[in-house]
Design an enzyme around this catalytic site. Structure first.
Site, mmCIF file in Angstrom:
data_model
loop_
_atom_site.group_PDB
_atom_site.id
_atom_site.type_symbol
_atom_site.label_atom_id
_atom_site.label_comp_id
_atom_site.label_asym_id
_atom_site.label_seq_id
_atom_site.Cartn_x
_atom_site.Cartn_y
_atom_site.Cartn_z
ATOM 1 N N ASP A 149 46.285 46.126 44.367
ATOM 2 C CA ASP A 149 46.506 46.043 42.960
ATOM 3 C C ASP A 149 48.105 45.535 42.253
ATOM 4 O O ASP A 149 48.854 46.026 42.680
ATOM 5 C CB ASP A 149 46.363 47.432 42.167
ATOM 6 C CG ASP A 149 45.923 47.283 40.901
ATOM 7 O OD1 ASP A 149 45.874 46.413 40.313
ATOM 8 O OD2 ASP A 149 45.796 48.558 40.169
ATOM 9 N N HIS A 222 36.750 40.090 38.344
ATOM 10 C CA HIS A 222 37.935 40.651 37.838
ATOM 11 C C HIS A 222 39.042 39.871 37.606
ATOM 12 O O HIS A 222 39.716 39.641 36.654
ATOM 13 C CB HIS A 222 38.385 42.047 38.588
ATOM 14 C CG HIS A 222 39.657 42.736 37.795
ATOM 15 N ND1 HIS A 222 39.497 43.172 36.545
ATOM 16 C CD2 HIS A 222 40.610 42.936 38.429
ATOM 17 C CE1 HIS A 222 40.717 43.650 36.325
ATOM 18 N NE2 HIS A 222 41.428 43.738 37.249
#
Length: 308
Positions: A149, A222
């Protein structure tokens, strides 16, 4: 980071406590807020002297309604508003109340705990803690979903450019917009996907964090929807969290930005879709439970607030 700015551009630390506080109704809160401002300066100075290797800091953001209630200087920062929900055809970026937000981080958990405790001691008489999340670094900066992330985060001096307000709002130069959301993941459904299916949802390889080529990456992945261009970036400091007994496994999304409009565009892409209806497929597995916007003033501003 600009010398007077709060620590919004540092890189992810190992331990974090996020706290959201809301003032109680019908109470005078200005005197306590002044104490909080004094404490914030004290805490940051103290940890820098006592634990310089820990990269410890505490960042405070102030919400729109709190800014008005505390009668802080006007006009307000240009883009400080109450966050309006982003409603898509299937998923919604909800809006939640928050007057003050604290982002506490350090390599040492004890430092985080002590700072959170000191802040709580001052605020408890006039405010309610509506959210407290203890985040941790998961392996090599992965979320609970298993993917790295923050790979698209700006690096070096770009962090200051994208994370800190510049000359376009001179009264608040050196400050930052802070937007946060608590996401809860449906890990049962997520783990039911194959690795290949998960990679298509994210737009990256799982093992070595390589972005898919544009002609392979799904348009509803995403990565495809949350990245809105090299000229529009934010400083993310997302942290995973987990509670086995309540089955709350999630990601605390936290963005520092020179303009909130950048974050708004990202949220529109994710929840409404680009084009409309082509929403971020990660939302089928991750639900936004909170959403609030704050402004992070400079230390000079906080020092002024503490003496009012």
């Amino acid at each position: 980071m600009k010398p007077d700015s709060q620590n919004v551009t540092d890189y992810t630390n190992n331990n974090t406590i996020f706290m959201v506080w809301s003032f109680k109704d019908n109470l005078e809160v200005s005197a306590v807020f002044n104490q909080v401002c004094q404490l914030l300066i004290n805490l940051n100075n103290s940890v820098n002297v006592r634990f310089p290797a820990s990269r410890a800091s505490c960042v405070m953001g102030i919400g729109h309604d709190a800014w008005l209630r505390l009668q802080l200087p006007g006009p307000l920062p240009k883009e400080l508003v109450n966050f309006v929900p982003v409603v898509g055809g299937k998923h919604t970026a909800v809006s939640s109340k928050g007057d003050l937000h604290f982002h506490i981080r350090a390599d040492n958990t004890s430092i985080c705990y002590d700072m959170a405790s000191a802040i709580s001691d001052v605020l408890n008489p006039v405010a309610i803690s509506t959210e407290e999340i203890h985040g941790f670094r998961y392996w090599d900066s992965r979320s609970i979903l298993g993917f790295v992330d923050g790979t698209e985060n700006p690096q070096g001096q770009d962090r200051e450019f994208f994370g800190i307000v510049g000359d376009d709002d001179p009264d608040y130069k050196g400050g930052s917009y802070l937007f946060v959301q608590k996401y809860i993941h449906n890990l049962t459904a997520w783990k039911g996907l194959s690795t290949e299916q998960q990679e298509k949802v994210i737009g990256r390889s799982k093992s070595n964090d390589i972005e898919m080529a544009d002609d392979v990456k799904p348009s509803n992945s995403h990565i495809a929807l949350s990245n809105v261009g090299d000229e529009l970036k934010i400083v993310r400091d997302n942290m995973p969290f987990g509670n086995m007994s309540t089955n709350e496994m999630g990601t605390y999304f936290i963005a520092y930005a020179s303009t909130f409009s950048t974050v708004q565009k990202m949220l529109n892409n994710m929840f409404i879709g680009n084009p409309e209806g082509n929403y971020d497929s990660i939302l089928d597995f991750s639900t936004a439970k909170t959403g609030s916007l704050y402004f992070v003033p400079t230390f000079n501003m906080i020092d002024d607030f503490s003496s009012n």
